[in-house]
Design an enzyme around this catalytic site. Structure first.
Site, PDB file in Angstrom:
ATOM      1  N   ALA A 235       0.784  -1.245   0.000  1.00 41.89           N
ATOM      2  CA  ALA A 235       0.000   0.000   0.000  1.00 41.89           C
ATOM      3  C   ALA A 235       0.811   1.288   0.000  1.00 41.89           C
ATOM      4  O   ALA A 235       0.283   2.343  -0.363  1.00 41.89           O
ATOM      5  CB  ALA A 235      -0.911   0.007   1.219  1.00 41.89           C
ATOM      6  N   ASP A 255       2.013  -3.114   4.220  1.00 39.00           N
ATOM      7  CA  ASP A 255       3.249  -2.942   3.447  1.00 39.00           C
ATOM      8  C   ASP A 255       4.416  -3.454   4.287  1.00 39.00           C
ATOM      9  O   ASP A 255       4.391  -3.378   5.518  1.00 39.00           O
ATOM     10  CB  ASP A 255       3.478  -1.472   3.068  1.00 39.00           C
ATOM     11  CG  ASP A 255       4.397  -1.333   1.866  1.00 39.00           C
ATOM     12  OD1 ASP A 255       3.904  -1.110   0.738  1.00 39.00           O
ATOM     13  OD2 ASP A 255       5.634  -1.475   2.044  1.00 39.00           O
ATOM     14  N   CYS A 350       2.831  -0.826 -12.309  1.00 34.78           N
ATOM     15  CA  CYS A 350       3.209   0.323 -13.149  1.00 34.78           C
ATOM     16  C   CYS A 350       4.361  -0.120 -14.051  1.00 34.78           C
ATOM     17  O   CYS A 350       5.408   0.517 -14.101  1.00 34.78           O
ATOM     18  CB  CYS A 350       3.597   1.527 -12.307  1.00 34.78           C
ATOM     19  SG  CYS A 350       4.941   1.218 -11.143  1.00 34.78           S
TER      20      CYS A 350
HETATM   21  C1  LIG Z   1       4.206  -0.334  -6.310  1.00 34.94           C
HETATM   22  S1  LIG Z   1       4.574  -0.018  -4.660  1.00 34.94           S
HETATM   23  C2  LIG Z   1       3.010   0.355  -3.979  1.00 34.94           C
HETATM   24  C3  LIG Z   1       2.495   1.744  -4.252  1.00 34.94           C
HETATM   25  C4  LIG Z   1       1.199   2.024  -3.493  1.00 34.94           C
HETATM   26  N1  LIG Z   1       0.175   1.060  -3.788  1.00 34.94           N
HETATM   27  C5  LIG Z   1       0.655   3.407  -3.767  1.00 34.94           C
HETATM   28  O1  LIG Z   1      -0.338   3.559  -4.456  1.00 34.94           O
HETATM   29  O2  LIG Z   1       1.225   4.375  -3.246  1.00 34.94           O
HETATM   30  C6  LIG Z   1       4.850  -1.640  -4.036  1.00 34.94           C
HETATM   31  C7  LIG Z   1       4.952  -1.733  -2.527  1.00 34.94           C
HETATM   32  O3  LIG Z   1       5.059  -3.129  -2.199  1.00 34.94           O
HETATM   33  C8  LIG Z   1       5.740  -3.229  -0.976  1.00 34.94           C
HETATM   34  N2  LIG Z   1       6.148  -4.649  -0.841  1.00 34.94           N
HETATM   35  C9  LIG Z   1       7.094  -5.316  -1.536  1.00 34.94           C
HETATM   36  N3  LIG Z   1       7.132  -6.608  -1.140  1.00 34.94           N
HETATM   37  C10 LIG Z   1       6.183  -6.750  -0.182  1.00 34.94           C
HETATM   38  C11 LIG Z   1       5.752  -7.840   0.625  1.00 34.94           C
HETATM   39  N4  LIG Z   1       6.304  -9.049   0.512  1.00 34.94           N
HETATM   40  N5  LIG Z   1       4.760  -7.624   1.514  1.00 34.94           N
HETATM   41  C12 LIG Z   1       4.183  -6.397   1.636  1.00 34.94           C
HETATM   42  N6  LIG Z   1       4.564  -5.338   0.904  1.00 34.94           N
HETATM   43  C13 LIG Z   1       5.542  -5.510   0.006  1.00 34.94           C
HETATM   44  C14 LIG Z   1       6.873  -2.225  -1.128  1.00 34.94           C
HETATM   45  O4  LIG Z   1       7.374  -1.830   0.134  1.00 34.94           O
HETATM   46  C15 LIG Z   1       6.180  -1.088  -1.878  1.00 34.94           C
HETATM   47  O5  LIG Z   1       5.756  -0.095  -0.980  1.00 34.94           O
END
Ligand SMILES: C[S@@+](CC[C@H](N)C(=O)[O-])C[C@H]1O[C@@H](n2cnc3c(N)ncnc32)[C@H](O)[C@@H]1O
Length: 416
Positions: A235, A255, A350
């Site tokens: 998130a 997250d 994205c």
């Molecule tokens: C594309 S970004 C999300 C952007 C967010 N949805 C927004 O609209 O601002 C992906 C997110 O996934 C989180 N992430 C990566 N691996 C993860 C995991 N195993 N469990 C939870 N979060 C994870 C990262 O920390 C990052 O913040």
């Protein structure tokens, strides 16, 4: 003002580009590692690095057309020349300043060579291309996946300044703001402005809006209005959590990054919105109850954001994309088990890599007969779902109006 001799900024740019191109860091992370510079020099170093990354293949073609022997990719001489040419073409730096700041960077090294190549190119003149080449592997991949038009549009867009998209919690406020500030609204709750300083814009302090590319606002729009309990998985920093909370859903945001969750917390505070925040690894965490809808905005190569982050084109190596696809599939399978019967699962990235979008969903649907794709009726008009019901946003969409980030969004419904 940058320091008079201008050298610290150029040295810093060299360091930033080394971190990006050799160590695979983001430009933001590389810039954060460079400390002790005057703010103007820091800003100039980032601007120079960005110009190099936007035009790298074209800069190399100019260099290679002038040298008798090909300079190694990671040689100091090539890097210093790239820096100087990017400033000439992209930042219109005067010739004397280019030469004066390039040569000290190769003191004790190939100074004559750099001087010679630079002198030849400056005499010959270098028209700025308004559609520079992308890295050859990216052009080849995107051409195969999306066709010539998308590649040509991406080449034009990489040197255009993207507009500033704002999402408002309240649609009536968005429409009033667009009228008052000369913006345009391309979807409910949306205002597009010409790029300018975010914190100086009216309404920032009061938390009336947040910055979010229009494409990035589409996934949350695909969550059904009637869903009560919504899980926002992956998130942070929270653009989609804020949209969901503003739309009246009860949101749980998960997250794995504590620092990014901190930004989400600040964002919610600034916009006076609320959600339950959980710091957890979604590969291990399990909810105690099922949700009406889940939004999984998965970690990805982010190649769709190349306009603002040109380095993504160099970081998205095949192994990284394949590893992402593996993680995305795992996250999706876990999330699928946490949905109520009849619930909606929205998956987004994205990324402009089909491996991280279409292929992840095709594989998921191949193994999970309990889910079916379902195009969302409430998406903005400019978004056209494909025959399979998902949405692919490519470079070129709304190009004359400022364009969008590349995105993939699939909405799946769990059979009752
Ligand atoms: C594309 S970004 C999300 C952007 C967010 N949805 C927004 O609209 O601002 C992906 C997110 O996934 C989180 N992430 C990566 N691996 C993860 C995991 N195993 N469990 C939870 N979060 C994870 C990262 O920390 C990052 O913040």
């Amino acid at each position: 003002m940058p320091s008079t001799e201008g050298l610290p900024a150029r040295r810093a740019a060299l360091q930033m580009l080394d971190s990006v191109l050799r160590r695979g860091q983001t430009l933001d992370a590389a810039a954060a590692r460079v400390r002790g510079l005057a703010p103007a020099d820091h800003g100039l170093a980032i601007a120079i690095s960005g110009e190099v990354l936007r035009r790298l293949p074209d800069l190399d073609a100019l260099i290679d057309g002038t040298t008798r022997q090909r300079l190694p990719d990671d040689s100091k001489a090539r890097m210093v020349l790239r820096l100087a040419l990017a400033q000439k073409i992209g930042l219109q730096t005067p010739d004397h300043a280019l030469v004066a700041t390039a040569l000290p960077l190769v003191d004790g090294g190939p100074r004559r060579l750099v001087h010679g190549v630079l002198g030849t190119l400056l005499r010959r003149g270098m028209p700025a291309s308004d559609a520079p080449h992308l890295p050859p592997d990216v052009e080849e991949r995107w051409r195969a996946a999306w066709g010539d038009e998308a590649v040509e549009a991406a080449r034009r867009q990489i040197v255009k300044r993207p507009p500033l998209d704002l999402t408002f919690a309240d649609d009536a406020e968005a429409q009033a703001y667009a009228a008052e500030h000369g913006g345009i609204s391309l979807a409910p709750n949306h205002v597009r402005l010409e790029s300018s300083s975010v914190t100086a814009l009216a309404g920032y302090g009061e938390g009336r809006w947040w910055v979010q590319d229009l494409a990035a606002s589409v996934p949350a729009r695909a969550i059904p209005a009637e869903a009560s309990q919504v899980l926002d998985l992956c998130a942070a920093p929270g653009g989609k959590t804020m949209q969901l909370a503003a739309a009246g859903h009860q949101v749980t945001s998960v997250d794995s990054s504590e620092s990014r969750l901190g930004r989400l917390r600040e964002n919610l505070k600034r916009t006076h919105l609320s959600a339950d925040l959980l710091h957890a690894d979604a590969l291990k965490w399990k909810p105690t109850r099922a949700f009406d809808a889940i939004l999984l905005d998965a970690p990805c190569s982010a190649t769709g954001t190349f306009r603002r982050h040109p380095e993504v084109l160099y970081r998205a190596r095949p192994k990284i994309v394949a590893d992402n696809a593996e993680l995305q599939g795992q996250l999706l399978r876990r999330a699928a088990g946490w949905l109520k019967a009849g619930g909606t699962l929205v998956y987004s990235v994205c990324s402009l890599e089909p491996q991280e979008g279409e292929a992840v969903i095709e594989a998921f649907l191949g193994e999970q007969s309990g889910f079916a794709p379902a195009a969302a009726a409430e998406l903005p008009q400019f978004v056209q779902p494909s025959g399979r019901g998902w949405v692919r946003i490519l470079p070129g969409l709304l190009e004359s109006g400022g364009g969008l980030d590349g995105f993939f969004i699939a909405r799946l419904v769990r059979r009752g």
